[in-house]
Enzyme design. Structure first.
Site, PDB file in Angstrom:
ATOM      1  N   ASP A  69       0.862  -1.171   0.000  1.00 56.11           N
ATOM      2  CA  ASP A  69       0.000   0.000   0.000  1.00 56.11           C
ATOM      3  C   ASP A  69       0.907   1.233   0.000  1.00 56.11           C
ATOM      4  O   ASP A  69       2.117   1.131   0.233  1.00 56.11           O
ATOM      5  CB  ASP A  69      -0.879  -0.048   1.257  1.00 56.11           C
ATOM      6  CG  ASP A  69      -1.825   1.132   1.349  1.00 56.11           C
ATOM      7  OD1 ASP A  69      -2.311   1.564   0.294  1.00 56.11           O
ATOM      8  OD2 ASP A  69      -2.055   1.608   2.464  1.00 56.11           O
ATOM      9  N   ASP A 110      -1.747  -1.152   5.976  1.00 60.04           N
ATOM     10  CA  ASP A 110      -1.982  -0.614   7.319  1.00 60.04           C
ATOM     11  C   ASP A 110      -2.932  -1.470   8.135  1.00 60.04           C
ATOM     12  O   ASP A 110      -3.201  -1.178   9.285  1.00 60.04           O
ATOM     13  CB  ASP A 110      -2.479   0.836   7.251  1.00 60.04           C
ATOM     14  CG  ASP A 110      -3.812   0.965   6.516  1.00 60.04           C
ATOM     15  OD1 ASP A 110      -4.449  -0.071   6.257  1.00 60.04           O
ATOM     16  OD2 ASP A 110      -4.213   2.094   6.201  1.00 60.04           O
ATOM     17  N   ASP A 164      -6.939  -2.634   4.133  1.00 59.94           N
ATOM     18  CA  ASP A 164      -6.236  -3.672   3.379  1.00 59.94           C
ATOM     19  C   ASP A 164      -6.437  -5.078   3.947  1.00 59.94           C
ATOM     20  O   ASP A 164      -5.740  -6.008   3.541  1.00 59.94           O
ATOM     21  CB  ASP A 164      -4.738  -3.344   3.343  1.00 59.94           C
ATOM     22  CG  ASP A 164      -4.461  -2.040   2.626  1.00 59.94           C
ATOM     23  OD1 ASP A 164      -5.104  -1.793   1.593  1.00 59.94           O
ATOM     24  OD2 ASP A 164      -3.619  -1.270   3.103  1.00 59.94           O
TER      25      ASP A 164
END
Length: 650
Positions: A351, A543, A547
């Site tokens: 990410d 995080d 996700d």
């Protein structure tokens, strides 16, 4: 629904032999417990005296005195093993290491080899003591967490602070933490700022300075001044309690190598027992001058050599050492299986926000047209003071020397920005759509800016713009370069942020593939597409909140800064307790070092055993060589595993 948590007092060494050791005795569990070593010391002294009496051929030292002497020397170390072996047999588990040690040593007594019988059991007991001492050393970092669990909390009740047990404090109550004290529960900071030592939680020795409304975690030590905190989690849900719970469970999740060795030992042990019987009886059919006592002695040597202690002790200890070393560096693996899994990763998907960037907006550039920067920012800040948007907060961090001015008649233009009056001038603050809809010409240079841009018009004239960007973490560039060095062939960035910003960050970090503007389900589709190629072993770093689906779908899910995230704790396989992406590289190094040491131990144990087994069957090895092949190799393997605690991977 709350998950049931294991009591923290149950944090103790797992059984590393594959069999129960719970006989009511402390098998060397506490280095400070001198009484643990007394039985071995008694046996050792009596064994040395017995060998001395034998050497001097003293007249009184004959059977039955000699047998009684060595029997007394044998019992302190032998009785617990005999008892363990018998209990295993009554439970239907016959072929254990205790059974092997018992019949080998009793057989030595049966043929009059008393000193060797005592020596084998003594060295086996010493090996067990070393094993438990090594386990305690590996658990040192985990036990350190127990020490940071606060014992009391100063809670505000009836207008005064009262010292109570942290378990009794409720969510929403205010607690006070004096200098040098540990924060007893998770919460948000009510004081203006605080300097905290979070080493027990994150592995970072550098003090962490936080401001009002920031999250603070149980186990952190207050370094500066008296602070007040509003409690957000009950004691059992605090960060330190969850970490302890996580580490407890980690030692129970075995790696494939560890499980294989356990299964192998259960098949291997009965085979060597029958082979030993064969060594004892079969030569009768082929040897002319067959002497039963000689071949029984060889069979006993064979049994001692073949005991799988070195394997069933050192391999779990290797993984345990890896888990302990990782926790020391602020990395929590949810099990030994993930120490193995991370070594196979060749594709890393990450990410952007909160992973390689700080997730905090910051002013990157200010451009004005016919305006002094200080005055320009004073007008802009007067408007943004009315907004709670993250971009507004970033702008309000600007230090202006101009006296504070106020905006009036501020209204929001949906999806475009703000309109108001400052010092009698009409001010527009927002995006390009706001400008064009009010007939204001925007400079073409703004079209090439990919980051977030705040445009300002004063009295119908374009006054300037501010570029706002998410800041890269200090170690982000180094991390990407290091990932390639450790053999990660493909690094990919998937972000929910707009594609232009994602591509810019990827370019800055030299990441080959990047896609922006993705929803969580879009990220999941991308990872599922990668998984269709069986050669891709995928780790995803995120995080742990939006996700979560991708963390679960990856071969190894890694949560960044997962300390305060319930979703990260639940979903990820590996949790980086700091926000440093470079810890992922360290996690890979730790996994590989652990695997290397485990395989070194396997090769050492098998190699030495095979050599001495052949020598023993041929009559070229005595019981003393057998002791080395068993306990000696186990000891060497333990020392090898302890090396993990000394490595730094810097």
């Amino acid at each position: 629904m709350k998950k049931k948590k294991l009591p923290l007092k149950d944090l103790k060494p797992n059984d590393h032999s594959g069999h129960s050791h719970d006989d009511g005795h402390d098998h060397g569990g506490s280095p400070s417990s001198f009484k643990t070593y007394i039985p071995a010391m008694i046996s050792f002294v009596m064994l040395l005296l017995g060998i001395a009496f034998d050497t001097m051929e003293l007249s009184f030292f004959k059977d039955p005195v000699r047998l009684i002497w060595y029997s007394i020397a044998y019992l302190p170390v032998g009785f617990p093993v005999l008892k363990e072996g018998w209990e295993s047999i009554t439970k239907g588990d016959v072929f254990t290491e205790f059974f092997l040690m018992s019949i080998a040593t009793m057989g030595a007594f049966a043929i009059g080899e008393y000193p060797e019988g005592v020596a084998v059991m003594l060295f086996y007991a010493v090996g067990e003591l070393f094993q438990n001492a090594a386990v305690n050393k590996a658990k040192g970092n985990i036990k350190a967490l127990l020490d940071v669990r606060p014992k009391e909390a100063n809670v505000l009740r009836d207008g005064d602070y009262q010292s109570v047990s942290p378990e009794t404090v409720k969510i929403g109550e205010t607690i006070q933490i004096r200098v040098g004290e540990k924060i007893p529960l998770d919460g948000t900071l009510l004081s203006e700022k605080a300097s905290l030592n979070t080493a027990a939680l994150t592995g970072e020795s550098k003090p962490d300075t936080v401001s009002k409304d920031a999250k603070v975690y149980a186990g952190s030590i207050n370094l500066d001044s008296v602070i007040e905190v509003k409690v957000t989690n009950e004691f059992e849900d605090s960060s330190i309690a969850r970490i302890l719970h996580l580490v407890q469970n980690a030692t129970a999740r075995k790696s494939k190598t560890e499980l294989f060795i356990r299964k192998f030992a259960r098949i291997y042990t009965p085979i060597v027992v029958f082979l030993a019987i064969g060594v004892m009886l079969l030569p009768y059919l082929f040897v002319d001058n067959y002497v039963f006592r000689d071949w029984l002695y060889r069979a006993l040597i064979f049994l001692v050599i073949s005991c799988p202690c070195a394997l069933v002790i050192s391999i779990p200890l290797g993984y345990f050492g890896g888990l302990g070393a990782a926790s020391k560096h602020g990395i929590l693996f949810k099990g030994a299986s993930f120490l193995d899994a991370i070594t196979k990763v060749n594709t890393l998907v990450m990410d952007k926000t909160g992973t390689v960037t700080k997730g905090v907006f910051k002013i990157k550039n200010i451009k004005t047209f016919d305006w002094d920067e200080q005055n320009f920012m004073a007008y802009l800040m007067a408007m943004e003071e009315q907004s709670t948007h993250p971009i507004a907060k970033a702008i309000m961090q600007y230090q202006t020397e101009t006296s504070t001015i106020k905006a009036t008649d501020v209204s929001e233009v949906a999806g475009k920005g703000l309109k108001g009056v400052v010092n009698g001038k009409t001010v527009l603050v927002g995006n390009k759509a706001l400008m064009t809809s009010n007939g204001i010409e925007v400079p073409t240079e703004t079209d090439t800016i990919v980051e977030s841009i705040v445009m300002v018009a004063i009295d119908q004239k374009f006054a300037g713009y501010v570029v706002i960007a998410d800041e890269l973490k200090e170690d982000a560039k180094h991390t990407i370069a290091s990932l390639h060095k450790v053999g990660i062939k493909r690094v990919m960035m998937l972000s929910g942020d707009k594609d232009s910003i994602t591509q810019q960050v990827a370019k800055d970090l030299k990441i080959e593939t990047a896609k922006g503007g993705l929803l969580p389900e879009d990220k999941l589709k991308e990872v599922e597409a990668l998984k269709k190629n069986p050669e891709h072993k995928i780790a995803f770093i995120g995080d742990g909140i939006n996700d979560a689906p991708v963390l679960a779908a990856s071969h190894v899910g890694i949560a960044m800064g997962g300390l305060g995230s319930d979703v990260a704790i639940e979903t990820a396989d590996v949790i980086i307790q700091t926000d440093q992406p470079s810890k992922v590289v360290k996690a890979i190094h730790i996994g590989r070092s652990t695997r290397s040491i485990v395989w070194q131990n396997i090769i050492l144990a098998f190699g030495v055993k095979v050599i001495v087994l052949i020598l023993g069957a041929g009559g070229l090895a005595t019981m003393w060589e057998a002791v080395f092949a068993d306990v000696g190799v186990a000891f060497l393997a333990i020392l090898n595993a302890i090396r993990l605690q000394k490595m730094t991977w810097d």
